[in-house]
Design a protein around this motif. Structure first.
Motif, PDB file in Angstrom:
ATOM      1  N   TYR B 178       3.582 -27.335 -20.257  1.00  0.00           N
ATOM      2  CA  TYR B 178       2.753 -26.332 -20.933  1.00  0.00           C
ATOM      3  C   TYR B 178       3.635 -25.252 -21.544  1.00  0.00           C
ATOM      4  O   TYR B 178       3.437 -24.820 -22.681  1.00  0.00           O
ATOM      5  CB  TYR B 178       1.771 -25.711 -19.938  1.00  0.00           C
ATOM      6  CG  TYR B 178       0.921 -24.617 -20.546  1.00  0.00           C
ATOM      7  CD1 TYR B 178      -0.209 -24.923 -21.291  1.00  0.00           C
ATOM      8  CD2 TYR B 178       1.282 -23.271 -20.405  1.00  0.00           C
ATOM      9  CE1 TYR B 178      -0.974 -23.927 -21.867  1.00  0.00           C
ATOM     10  CE2 TYR B 178       0.524 -22.262 -20.979  1.00  0.00           C
ATOM     11  CZ  TYR B 178      -0.606 -22.592 -21.710  1.00  0.00           C
ATOM     12  OH  TYR B 178      -1.355 -21.597 -22.286  1.00  0.00           O
ATOM     13  N   GLU B 181       5.424 -26.454 -24.578  1.00  0.00           N
ATOM     14  CA  GLU B 181       4.471 -26.512 -25.696  1.00  0.00           C
ATOM     15  C   GLU B 181       4.314 -25.133 -26.345  1.00  0.00           C
ATOM     16  O   GLU B 181       4.297 -25.014 -27.576  1.00  0.00           O
ATOM     17  CB  GLU B 181       3.115 -27.026 -25.187  1.00  0.00           C
ATOM     18  CG  GLU B 181       2.074 -27.170 -26.282  1.00  0.00           C
ATOM     19  CD  GLU B 181       0.713 -27.660 -25.747  1.00  0.00           C
ATOM     20  OE1 GLU B 181       0.608 -27.956 -24.544  1.00  0.00           O
ATOM     21  OE2 GLU B 181      -0.224 -27.736 -26.558  1.00  0.00           O
ATOM     22  N   LYS B 185       5.923 -23.783 -30.339  1.00  0.00           N
ATOM     23  CA  LYS B 185       5.173 -23.206 -31.458  1.00  0.00           C
ATOM     24  C   LYS B 185       6.020 -22.177 -32.214  1.00  0.00           C
ATOM     25  O   LYS B 185       5.779 -21.905 -33.382  1.00  0.00           O
ATOM     26  CB  LYS B 185       3.905 -22.517 -30.936  1.00  0.00           C
ATOM     27  CG  LYS B 185       2.848 -23.476 -30.431  1.00  0.00           C
ATOM     28  CD  LYS B 185       1.672 -22.717 -29.840  1.00  0.00           C
ATOM     29  CE  LYS B 185       0.678 -23.677 -29.211  1.00  0.00           C
ATOM     30  NZ  LYS B 185      -0.291 -22.963 -28.349  1.00  0.00           N
ATOM     31  N   CYS B 230      12.821 -26.925 -27.912  1.00  0.00           N
ATOM     32  CA  CYS B 230      11.501 -27.361 -27.426  1.00  0.00           C
ATOM     33  C   CYS B 230      10.736 -28.056 -28.548  1.00  0.00           C
ATOM     34  O   CYS B 230      10.148 -29.132 -28.359  1.00  0.00           O
ATOM     35  CB  CYS B 230      10.678 -26.157 -26.940  1.00  0.00           C
ATOM     36  SG  CYS B 230      11.307 -25.405 -25.441  1.00  0.00           S
ATOM     37  N   GLN B 234       9.785 -32.109 -28.605  1.00  0.00           N
ATOM     38  CA  GLN B 234       8.376 -32.540 -28.702  1.00  0.00           C
ATOM     39  C   GLN B 234       8.149 -33.426 -29.922  1.00  0.00           C
ATOM     40  O   GLN B 234       7.532 -34.485 -29.826  1.00  0.00           O
ATOM     41  CB  GLN B 234       7.458 -31.312 -28.810  1.00  0.00           C
ATOM     42  CG  GLN B 234       7.135 -30.669 -27.497  1.00  0.00           C
ATOM     43  CD  GLN B 234       5.867 -29.805 -27.569  1.00  0.00           C
ATOM     44  OE1 GLN B 234       5.354 -29.417 -26.566  1.00  0.00           O
ATOM     45  NE2 GLN B 234       5.385 -29.503 -28.751  1.00  0.00           N
ATOM     46  N   ASN B 266      -1.292 -32.014 -24.005  1.00  0.00           N
ATOM     47  CA  ASN B 266      -0.476 -31.321 -25.005  1.00  0.00           C
ATOM     48  C   ASN B 266      -1.163 -31.418 -26.374  1.00  0.00           C
ATOM     49  O   ASN B 266      -1.387 -32.508 -26.898  1.00  0.00           O
ATOM     50  CB  ASN B 266       0.923 -31.942 -25.070  1.00  0.00           C
ATOM     51  CG  ASN B 266       1.855 -31.154 -25.977  1.00  0.00           C
ATOM     52  OD1 ASN B 266       1.581 -30.995 -27.161  1.00  0.00           O
ATOM     53  ND2 ASN B 266       2.938 -30.676 -25.408  1.00  0.00           N
ATOM     54  N   ARG B 268      -0.151 -30.587 -29.334  1.00  0.00           N
ATOM     55  CA  ARG B 268       0.678 -31.089 -30.428  1.00  0.00           C
ATOM     56  C   ARG B 268       0.676 -32.632 -30.424  1.00  0.00           C
ATOM     57  O   ARG B 268       0.593 -33.252 -31.479  1.00  0.00           O
ATOM     58  CB  ARG B 268       2.100 -30.535 -30.318  1.00  0.00           C
ATOM     59  CG  ARG B 268       3.058 -31.014 -31.392  1.00  0.00           C
ATOM     60  CD  ARG B 268       2.581 -30.684 -32.810  1.00  0.00           C
ATOM     61  NE  ARG B 268       3.466 -31.267 -33.806  1.00  0.00           N
ATOM     62  CZ  ARG B 268       3.070 -31.681 -35.014  1.00  0.00           C
ATOM     63  NH1 ARG B 268       1.809 -31.545 -35.389  1.00  0.00           N
ATOM     64  NH2 ARG B 268       3.940 -32.202 -35.865  1.00  0.00           N
TER      65      ARG B 268
END
Lengths: 94, 335
Positions: B178, B181, B185, B230, B234, B266, B268
């Motif tokens: 989390y 994620e 951003k 990150c 991802q 998630n 995304r």
């Protein structure tokens, strides 16, 4: 409770007797604690039985270290089963 | 009416849920959270579960407003997962099943995720992407088995994310994934990482080694930020997952995708999968953290299906197993 070396086999043995309120409860504990096998089969064996309202466990092992780990983990499991019985028992009539 | 209680504790979550004919009556859960930089070890995790399981069981019954006599079957996770936590949970399930005089039922954890996803989303016959800290599989139902079309050949995608989080000391609260994620951003620069799809399978261990090394070098020299890493991680691993899911769909002629497992919440990943589905005219189904992340209701739901089709587990056969593949279970409850 007793630990000793069996003179014939040379193995370490440990015997534990656990009293329960009734044979029904001793049997519940036996059946909850029996299914999972020892991770190191061959170097240690553990036998559970019920006689009256007493659960008896008998270990036989080559090494004290492995015996201690198994007994410790059994006591942890036993305490969880007993606590579960205290909170969510008594057993229903069959 | 059939009421099933489900016990789950194969990893760092302990959950107990009650299901009555498709309705979730209760689903309390606790998570064992370790300090930043640390993973969860089997014996510590078992100790955590041991300390809270009876409280969680009380909550599950109270929130559902049920007495033990109202329950028809006690389901628990037989595997796969970490041995010590699995045993802790199985002990309580076996004991209450006997105390209450109810049948016991061992459930495959992966099947629990699939059946819970199907219940919540009402997806009929989806291609399933199951992604979590311990598992990464693309699954489709065929002839009474959930068949594995593709999977990781080394570590799970969630394990790759969790271990990356440890390297750069991201918090494990509420979960490392989390927090990655949220940080992703704010990332803007894409750092190129290995892209390792091997046919229908994927590999994450090389990506993890690469980014671990890159993190130390690039962060200290200011070439990129933790947020950029990150983001890059991802984008790369999720693209791989979307690729193998799409290939499985093409193979099966499927027009539905269901994402389950902890990584499945998630947004995304859901967004990227949504783009692929839109291009194919397919439909995407996903759930939120309540049901994606390990929970007791998913074991109850799979247990409900199994129990209704005649499955029970005798006490002497109720041993837990760390390895238990999704396709080992005969799916007797579907056409």
């Amino acid at each position: 409770m007793a630990t000793e070396t069996n003179q014939e086999t040379g193995k370490l043995e440990f015997i534990l007797d656990v009293p329960f309120p009734s044979s029904r409860e001793a049997t519940v504990a036996l059946r909850s604690l029996s299914p999972d096998r020892e991770p190191r089969r061959g170097v240690i064996s553990k036998r559970l039985s019920v006689s009256g309202s007493t659960l008896s466990v008998r270990w036989s092992a080559d090494e004290a270290r492995i015996l201690r780990v198994s007994v410790n983990s059994f006591l942890d499991h036993l305490s969880l089963v007993v606590e579960t019985m205290e909170l969510f028992g008594p057993p229903v009539d069959l | 009416m059939t009421v099933v209680i489900g016990f789950e504790g194969s990893a760092n979550k302990i959950g107990i849920g009650i299901i009555r004919d498709g309705e979730v009556l209760s689903n309390p859960r606790r998570t064992y959270i370790t300090p930043p930089g640390q993973g969860f070890m089997p014996s510590d995790t078992a100790r955590h579960h041991r300390a809270v399981i009876l409280t969680v069981l009380k909550e599950a019954l109270e929130q559902a407003g049920l007495k033990p006599a109202d329950i028809d079957c006690v389901a628990y996770t037989k595997g796969p997962g970490m041995g010590a936590p699995l045993v802790t949970v199985a002990l309580v399930a076996r004991t209450v099943a006997q105390l209450w005089g109810k049948p016991l039922l061992g459930v495959n954890h992966c099947i629990g995720h699939i059946e819970m996803g199907r219940l919540i989303t009402q997806a009929d016959n989806p291609t399933v992407l199951y992604v979590s800290g311990g598992n990464t599989q693309v699954i489709a139902y065929l002839e009474r088995r959930y068949r594995i079309f593709g999977e990781t050949i080394d570590i799970a995608v969630g394990n790759c994310l969790d271990r990356f989080a440890r390297v750069i000391k991201i918090s494990n609260d509420p979960s490392p994934g989390y927090n990655i994620e949220q940080m992703a951003k704010k990332g803007s620069r894409y750092v190129e990482l290995p892209y390792t799809v091997k046919g229908m399978d994927v590999s994450f261990s090389g990506i993890l080694s690469f980014i671990e090394e890159a993190a130390n070098k690039m962060l200290s020299s200011g070439q990129c930020t933790a947020e950029d890493l990150c983001f890059s991680l991802q984008e790369t691993v999720f693209a791989m997952l979307v690729e193998i899911t799409e290939r499985a769909m093409a193979h099966c002629g499927s027009q539905e995708v269901l994402i389950v497992g902890g990584v499945g919440c998630n947004l995304r990943l859901q967004e990227m999968m949504g783009v692929m589905c839109k291009e194919r005219g397919a439909k995407l189904f996903a759930t939120d953290e309540r049901f994606c992340i390990d929970n007791g209701a998913m074991i109850a739901q799979a247990g409900w299906e199994m129990f209704r089709s005649g499955y029970v587990t005798e006490l002497e056969d109720s041993w837990i197993t760390q390895r238990y593949r999704t396709d080992e279970v005969e799916v007797t409850w579907r056409d």
